[in-house]
Design a protein around this motif. Structure first.
Motif, short mmCIF file in Angstrom:
data_model
loop_
_atom_site.label_atom_id
_atom_site.label_comp_id
_atom_site.label_asym_id
_atom_site.label_seq_id
_atom_site.Cartn_x
_atom_site.Cartn_y
_atom_site.Cartn_z
N ASN A 9 0.90 -1.23 -0.03
CA ASN A 9 0.02 0.02 -0.06
C ASN A 9 0.76 1.21 -0.05
O ASN A 9 2.28 1.19 -0.11
CB ASN A 9 -0.89 -0.20 1.33
N SER A 10 0.42 2.48 0.02
CA SER A 10 1.06 3.85 0.05
C SER A 10 1.84 3.55 1.58
O SER A 10 1.10 3.01 2.56
CB SER A 10 0.32 4.89 0.13
N VAL A 11 2.86 4.26 1.78
CA VAL A 11 3.68 4.03 3.17
C VAL A 11 2.49 4.07 4.43
O VAL A 11 2.85 3.75 5.38
CB VAL A 11 4.60 5.04 3.29
N GLN A 12 1.83 5.25 4.26
CA GLN A 12 1.13 5.57 5.63
C GLN A 12 -0.05 4.57 5.81
O GLN A 12 -0.49 4.33 7.09
CB GLN A 12 0.18 7.15 5.26
N TYR A 13 -0.33 3.78 4.80
CA TYR A 13 -1.21 2.43 5.21
C TYR A 13 -0.68 1.22 5.61
O TYR A 13 -1.16 0.24 5.95
CB TYR A 13 -2.28 2.41 4.05
N ILE A 14 0.88 1.24 5.47
CA ILE A 14 1.46 0.02 5.54
C ILE A 14 1.20 -0.39 6.99
O ILE A 14 1.39 0.52 7.79
CB ILE A 14 2.94 0.05 5.45
N GLY A 15 1.18 -1.47 7.52
CA GLY A 15 0.69 -2.09 8.63
C GLY A 15 -0.72 -1.64 9.33
O GLY A 15 -0.81 -2.31 10.46
N ASN A 16 -1.65 -1.19 8.53
CA ASN A 16 -3.02 -1.22 8.91
C ASN A 16 -3.41 -2.78 9.14
O ASN A 16 -3.10 -3.51 8.32
CB ASN A 16 -3.87 -0.55 7.75
N THR A 17 -4.20 -3.15 10.19
CA THR A 17 -4.74 -4.11 10.42
C THR A 17 -6.10 -4.49 10.62
O THR A 17 -6.67 -3.41 11.15
CB THR A 17 -3.95 -4.92 11.92
N ALA A 18 -6.76 -5.65 10.47
CA ALA A 18 -8.15 -5.75 10.93
C ALA A 18 -8.11 -7.15 11.74
O ALA A 18 -7.35 -8.10 11.25
CB ALA A 18 -8.79 -5.98 9.63
N PHE A 19 -8.89 -7.12 12.78
CA PHE A 19 -8.82 -8.54 13.63
C PHE A 19 -10.21 -9.34 13.33
O PHE A 19 -11.18 -8.56 12.93
CB PHE A 19 -8.86 -7.95 15.00
N VAL A 20 -10.17 -10.58 12.99
CA VAL A 20 -11.28 -11.36 12.83
C VAL A 20 -12.04 -11.75 13.87
O VAL A 20 -11.44 -12.63 14.53
CB VAL A 20 -10.95 -12.49 11.75
N ASP A 21 -13.05 -11.23 14.29
CA ASP A 21 -13.78 -11.40 15.56
C ASP A 21 -14.81 -12.25 15.56
O ASP A 21 -15.50 -12.49 16.40
CB ASP A 21 -13.87 -9.96 16.36
N ARG A 22 -15.32 -12.60 13.99
CA ARG A 22 -16.44 -13.57 14.18
C ARG A 22 -16.21 -14.36 12.89
O ARG A 22 -15.33 -14.01 12.05
CB ARG A 22 -17.57 -12.88 14.16
N GLU A 23 -16.90 -15.12 12.78
CA GLU A 23 -16.97 -16.11 11.40
C GLU A 23 -17.52 -15.69 10.33
O GLU A 23 -18.75 -15.09 10.24
CB GLU A 23 -17.60 -17.73 11.63
N TYR A 24 -16.72 -15.35 9.34
CA TYR A 24 -17.51 -14.71 8.11
C TYR A 24 -17.11 -15.69 7.04
O TYR A 24 -16.30 -16.70 6.94
CB TYR A 24 -16.39 -13.52 7.58
#
Length: 376
Positions: free
Chosen positions: A271-286
């Motif tokens: 991604n662009s540098v400022q978005y590197i390391g953005n994370t999302a946690f899977v908190d339910r079954e999708y």
């Protein structure tokens, strides 16, 4: 409120205060307000020298600075003249500015006529779809001539005032509710940085020791909405998964290897540098699968998955990820090997669980406040 669905009036809203009857009248915006654009004056940022910062300096989207002088004194509607927000609508296009203010040339300045309620007109303008009034090419724009001729349906002044007052009170409550959520976000961030700092008794690992790191499925995406839902960069929104931004691929033999499960962590590695390391946690079954431009971290049993997610979101690690990414290509990137070398300091499992319980309580409370905000 009364329901007008069965009335013969075709130019009134379905929901209406019961004491009001009759049709609304059609008019143009220029019949409701006076345009004061000729009094606007832009000031370059380098020239906005201010000692006391007494008066707000407005642009297309709101206050952008404070200065020591003003051009207008009263209550006005500011309507964005240009900017992507005219179409994107991430924030208001029409808003009220009151008191002594300075306005640059990126917002139309409207003063309501005596028989027009300013709150009503502001909300009416905010409710419009401006894609049909856009005169810009490279950048969306609402020129004054087009704005003057925007058609509006108006009720009697008394009804305008009642509607305008109601919506104004709701807007004030929405603003207050937004500040409550901001305080929760600030509290979460502050506690995050304090509780997750390294201590002598913590055990040192590499990220690859505590997580299996996988790349995503790189199959061809479909343009429609059929097939398997696949996560991608846009899926990550404020540490959550946004199902409106997924892609789709045809079912494939190894799809089970890419299925996301509770506890997985999605990591933006291209991604662009400022978005590197953005994370999302899977908190339910999708019913969701791991796609391109995201790495998938699968925490091992020696750690609490949510604790790892919290740790990776501290300022320390955000800075680290942005410092080690490869910036020599059009989009910055981190490969699996480099990410796996990241040094992680982890407390014992009991302490991890306690930290997770605290943050889950805070996140749940913030989510409740967000639901209330959406209801408002």
């Amino acid at each position: 409120m009364a329901n007008n669905n069965n009335t013969k009036n075709l130019n009134v809203p379905n929901l209406r205060f019961p004491e009001f009857k009759g049709e609304w009248e059609k008019c143009k915006l220029e019949e409701c307000v006076v345009f004061l654009d000729g009094k606007r004056k832009p000031i370059k940022s380098s020239e906005r020298v201010s000692e006391q910062k007494l008066y707000p300096y407005y642009g297309a989207s709101g206050i952008i600075d404070y200065i020591d002088d003003y051009l207008f004194d009263g209550k006005f509607i500011l309507l964005s003249e240009d900017g992507a927000n005219i179409l994107d609508r991430n924030y208001r296009v029409a808003f009220i500015a009151e008191g002594k203010i300075w306005v640059n040339n990126h917002a139309h300045v409207l003063q309501s006529n005596d028989n027009i309620d300013i709150n009503f007109i502001a909300e009416k303008l905010e409710s419009l779809d401006y894609s049909i009034y856009n005169t810009g090419t490279t950048m969306p724009k609402l020129n004054q001539e087009v704005c003057r001729n925007i058609p509006l349906w108006l009720p009697p002044t008394e009804e305008q005032v009642k509607i305008g007052t109601l919506l104004s009170l709701l807007n004030e409550r929405i603003t207050t509710q937004s500040k409550i959520i901001e305080k929760y976000e600030s509290l979460i961030k502050g506690i995050n940085e304090k509780l997750l700092i390294n201590k002598k008794e913590y055990t040192t690992y590499r990220l690859s020791d505590i997580c299996e790191i996988r790349s995503g499925y790189s199959g061809t995406q479909l343009t429609g909405t059929q097939g398997l839902m696949v996560s991608r960069i846009e899926t990550i929104s404020k540490h959550c998964i946004n199902l409106d931004k997924v892609g789709y691929v045809k079912p494939f033999d190894s799809s089970a290897d890419f299925k996301l499960h509770i506890g997985d962590i999605l990591f933006s590695n291209i991604n662009s540098v400022q978005y590197i390391g953005n994370t999302a946690f899977v908190d339910r079954e999708y019913d969701l699968y791991h796609g391109m431009n995201l790495l998938r971290l699968i925490p091992r049993k020696i750690v609490e998955p949510f604790y790892v997610f919290l740790l990776l979101n501290t300022a320390k690690y955000k800075i680290h990820f942005q410092s080690i990414c490869n910036k020599a290509i059009s989009q910055a990137s981190i490969n699996q090997t480099e990410l796996g070398k990241t040094v992680i300091h982890i407390p014992d499992l009991l302490y991890q669980k306690q930290i997770c319980q605290l943050f889950n309580s805070l996140y749940n409370k913030k989510n409740i406040e967000n639901l209330y905000l959406q209801a408002l």
